[in-house]
Design a protein around this motif. Sequence first.
Motif, mmCIF file in Angstrom:
data_model
loop_
_atom_site.group_PDB
_atom_site.id
_atom_site.type_symbol
_atom_site.label_atom_id
_atom_site.label_comp_id
_atom_site.label_asym_id
_atom_site.label_seq_id
_atom_site.Cartn_x
_atom_site.Cartn_y
_atom_site.Cartn_z
ATOM 1 N N LEU A 1 0.813 -1.210 0.000
ATOM 2 C CA LEU A 1 0.000 0.000 0.000
ATOM 3 C C LEU A 1 0.849 1.264 0.000
ATOM 4 O O LEU A 1 0.455 2.283 -0.581
ATOM 5 C CB LEU A 1 -0.946 -0.012 1.203
ATOM 6 N N VAL A 2 2.003 1.246 0.654
ATOM 7 C CA VAL A 2 2.875 2.422 0.648
ATOM 8 C C VAL A 2 3.187 2.826 -0.795
ATOM 9 O O VAL A 2 3.096 4.000 -1.172
ATOM 10 C CB VAL A 2 4.165 2.151 1.438
ATOM 11 N N GLU A 3 3.527 1.865 -1.637
ATOM 12 C CA GLU A 3 3.800 2.146 -3.043
ATOM 13 C C GLU A 3 2.514 2.444 -3.811
ATOM 14 O O GLU A 3 2.499 3.289 -4.714
ATOM 15 C CB GLU A 3 4.545 0.971 -3.680
ATOM 16 N N TYR A 4 1.432 1.777 -3.451
ATOM 17 C CA TYR A 4 0.160 2.001 -4.145
ATOM 18 C C TYR A 4 -0.310 3.446 -3.977
ATOM 19 O O TYR A 4 -0.897 4.029 -4.900
ATOM 20 C CB TYR A 4 -0.901 1.033 -3.614
ATOM 21 N N LEU A 5 -0.040 4.043 -2.814
ATOM 22 C CA LEU A 5 -0.379 5.450 -2.616
ATOM 23 C C LEU A 5 0.385 6.329 -3.597
ATOM 24 O O LEU A 5 -0.153 7.323 -4.115
ATOM 25 C CB LEU A 5 -0.087 5.861 -1.168
ATOM 26 N N ARG A 6 1.638 5.986 -3.871
ATOM 27 C CA ARG A 6 2.397 6.730 -4.878
ATOM 28 C C ARG A 6 1.783 6.532 -6.266
ATOM 29 O O ARG A 6 1.747 7.471 -7.083
ATOM 30 C CB ARG A 6 3.861 6.277 -4.874
ATOM 31 N N THR A 7 1.330 5.318 -6.532
ATOM 32 C CA THR A 7 0.689 5.044 -7.816
ATOM 33 C C THR A 7 -0.574 5.880 -7.988
ATOM 34 O O THR A 7 -0.827 6.425 -9.067
ATOM 35 C CB THR A 7 0.365 3.547 -7.937
ATOM 36 N N LEU A 8 -1.362 5.999 -6.932
ATOM 37 C CA LEU A 8 -2.560 6.841 -7.010
ATOM 38 C C LEU A 8 -2.200 8.301 -7.261
ATOM 39 O O LEU A 8 -2.924 9.017 -7.971
ATOM 40 C CB LEU A 8 -3.393 6.700 -5.736
ATOM 41 N N ASP A 9 -1.076 8.750 -6.703
ATOM 42 C CA ASP A 9 -0.618 10.117 -6.986
ATOM 43 C C ASP A 9 -0.269 10.271 -8.470
ATOM 44 O O ASP A 9 -0.553 11.313 -9.082
ATOM 45 C CB ASP A 9 0.606 10.454 -6.132
ATOM 46 N N VAL A 10 0.354 9.244 -9.054
ATOM 47 C CA VAL A 10 0.677 9.277 -10.481
ATOM 48 C C VAL A 10 -0.598 9.365 -11.316
ATOM 49 O O VAL A 10 -0.674 10.126 -12.297
ATOM 50 C CB VAL A 10 1.509 8.040 -10.876
ATOM 51 N N LEU A 11 -1.608 8.595 -10.939
ATOM 52 C CA LEU A 11 -2.881 8.652 -11.663
ATOM 53 C C LEU A 11 -3.454 10.067 -11.640
ATOM 54 O O LEU A 11 -3.922 10.588 -12.662
ATOM 55 C CB LEU A 11 -3.879 7.677 -11.040
ATOM 56 N N HIS A 12 -3.414 10.674 -10.473
ATOM 57 C CA HIS A 12 -3.941 12.034 -10.341
ATOM 58 C C HIS A 12 -3.172 13.000 -11.246
ATOM 59 O O HIS A 12 -3.781 13.854 -11.924
ATOM 60 C CB HIS A 12 -3.851 12.480 -8.883
ATOM 61 N N GLU A 13 -1.857 12.861 -11.288
ATOM 62 C CA GLU A 13 -1.019 13.732 -12.131
ATOM 63 C C GLU A 13 -1.383 13.602 -13.604
ATOM 64 O O GLU A 13 -1.256 14.568 -14.367
ATOM 65 C CB GLU A 13 0.457 13.386 -11.942
ATOM 66 N N HIS A 14 -1.842 12.423 -14.000
ATOM 67 C CA HIS A 14 -2.163 12.178 -15.405
ATOM 68 C C HIS A 14 -3.661 12.295 -15.688
ATOM 69 O O HIS A 14 -4.120 11.890 -16.779
ATOM 70 C CB HIS A 14 -1.651 10.796 -15.825
ATOM 71 N N GLY A 15 -4.405 12.840 -14.754
ATOM 72 C CA GLY A 15 -5.817 13.087 -15.004
ATOM 73 C C GLY A 15 -6.729 11.897 -14.877
ATOM 74 O O GLY A 15 -7.851 11.906 -15.395
ATOM 75 N N TRP A 16 -6.265 10.879 -14.181
ATOM 76 C CA TRP A 16 -7.086 9.680 -13.974
ATOM 77 C C TRP A 16 -7.757 9.738 -12.604
ATOM 78 O O TRP A 16 -7.160 10.172 -11.622
ATOM 79 C CB TRP A 16 -6.218 8.427 -14.048
ATOM 80 N N SER A 17 -8.971 9.230 -12.546
ATOM 81 C CA SER A 17 -9.689 9.098 -11.285
ATOM 82 C C SER A 17 -9.378 7.745 -10.656
ATOM 83 O O SER A 17 -9.243 6.736 -11.368
ATOM 84 C CB SER A 17 -11.192 9.211 -11.517
ATOM 85 N N PRO A 18 -9.292 7.663 -9.319
ATOM 86 C CA PRO A 18 -9.128 6.352 -8.676
ATOM 87 C C PRO A 18 -10.299 5.409 -8.942
ATOM 88 O O PRO A 18 -10.158 4.200 -8.781
ATOM 89 C CB PRO A 18 -8.993 6.694 -7.184
ATOM 90 N N THR A 19 -11.430 5.952 -9.363
ATOM 91 C CA THR A 19 -12.579 5.093 -9.674
ATOM 92 C C THR A 19 -12.326 4.217 -10.894
ATOM 93 O O THR A 19 -13.093 3.279 -11.138
ATOM 94 C CB THR A 19 -13.843 5.923 -9.902
ATOM 95 N N ARG A 20 -11.251 4.491 -11.654
ATOM 96 C CA ARG A 20 -10.909 3.638 -12.792
ATOM 97 C C ARG A 20 -10.004 2.479 -12.384
ATOM 98 O O ARG A 20 -9.555 1.711 -13.243
ATOM 99 C CB ARG A 20 -10.213 4.456 -13.900
#
Length: 387
Positions: free
Chosen positions: A297-316
């Motif tokens: 999960l520590v790394e997954y939180l970074r992945t979610l930050d990357v999604l946000h930077e690229h305009g992706w919603s976590p709902t995807r």
Amino acid sequence: MRIVDIREVTKPISSPIRNAYIDFSKMTASLVAVITDVERNGRRVVGYGFNSNGRYGQGGLIRERFRSRILDADPKQLLNQAGSNFDPHAIWGTMMQNEKPGGHGERSVAVGTIDMAVWDAVAKIEDKPLFRLLADKKGLQANPKVFVYAAGGYYYPGKDDAALRAEMRSYVDRGYTVVKMKIGGASIEEDQRRIESVLNEINGDAQLAVDANGRFDLETAIAYAKMLRRYPLFWFEEIGDPLDYQLQAAMTEFYPAPMATGENLFSHLDARNLLRYGGMRPDRDWLQFDCALSYGLVEYLRTLDVLHEHGWSPTRCIPHGGHQMSLNIAAGLGLGGNESYPDLFQPYGGFPDGVDVIDGHIIMPELPGIGFEGKSDLITVMRDLAE
């Protein structure tokens, strides 16, 4: 407050099933217990974790490398600033000392397994369900209602279309509105027949997703895309090698409907490259990163930050793996749902006892930690390791 021991056992989760790439006849999984000196509700706090199916148990790496780094560390360096609980980010950093970047190999699985157990312990010490703890940390509103789909439809010796239809019908009868089957392990003609057989069986009662498990080269992928696009599929999953971003990007020219991938990408940097170069479309495609396989999960939180930077919603995001850790992340951080294995990889898959699927969703129980204690067959195995 300290971690007094970390125990691992490698367990078989073997089955005669196969997908387009591997069979599961010798598949294993690592089960980990992170034992602390903290007590809550009259019991010593133990955090539990295990790796997702499809990647083998990581006992050697856990016991010989990552366990010792945690146990040898100054216990105070593993705590949060207030000293009131363990800090998963500090523990993660301790595990990753003297590790070179890139080339994840199997270490992402080993670290992710321990990380799951750490978060389970942290939430138990807070006496909260993990999904509520995660929402609180992010200032979000937890939503205990989570979409789940049923994964199955593997190739199996002697399994004909009638057995495949019966399997898929059983998932629909149990409340699932999306079911998934494997393709790519037979000829395109045979797979087309299997798909049509399932669609005729579920007959609009559910949607069908198909999963090629990274099997196809570009020519075969295009042929399948042309065949599949005539059907109303929920998604076309992991078409080619997970690191072949050019192939994935090319498929947008041939397959306009939703695609899904990501379960075999193991870092936020891999996720970033997929979004940069893989042609994934944030309005329709799905991302399947699995924290248990990708450093936790520590790394997954970074992945979610990357999604946000690229305009992706976590709902995807609908993670691979079918485990309760991702269920908690989905409920706490607003993901789009989670995979489920109703009949496979037990006792690790599935939900706590008494949790039913209703109209494709489950309601998270209010259990401290990840909720393993609510699944009687699983917690028995876990406590055998810890106690």
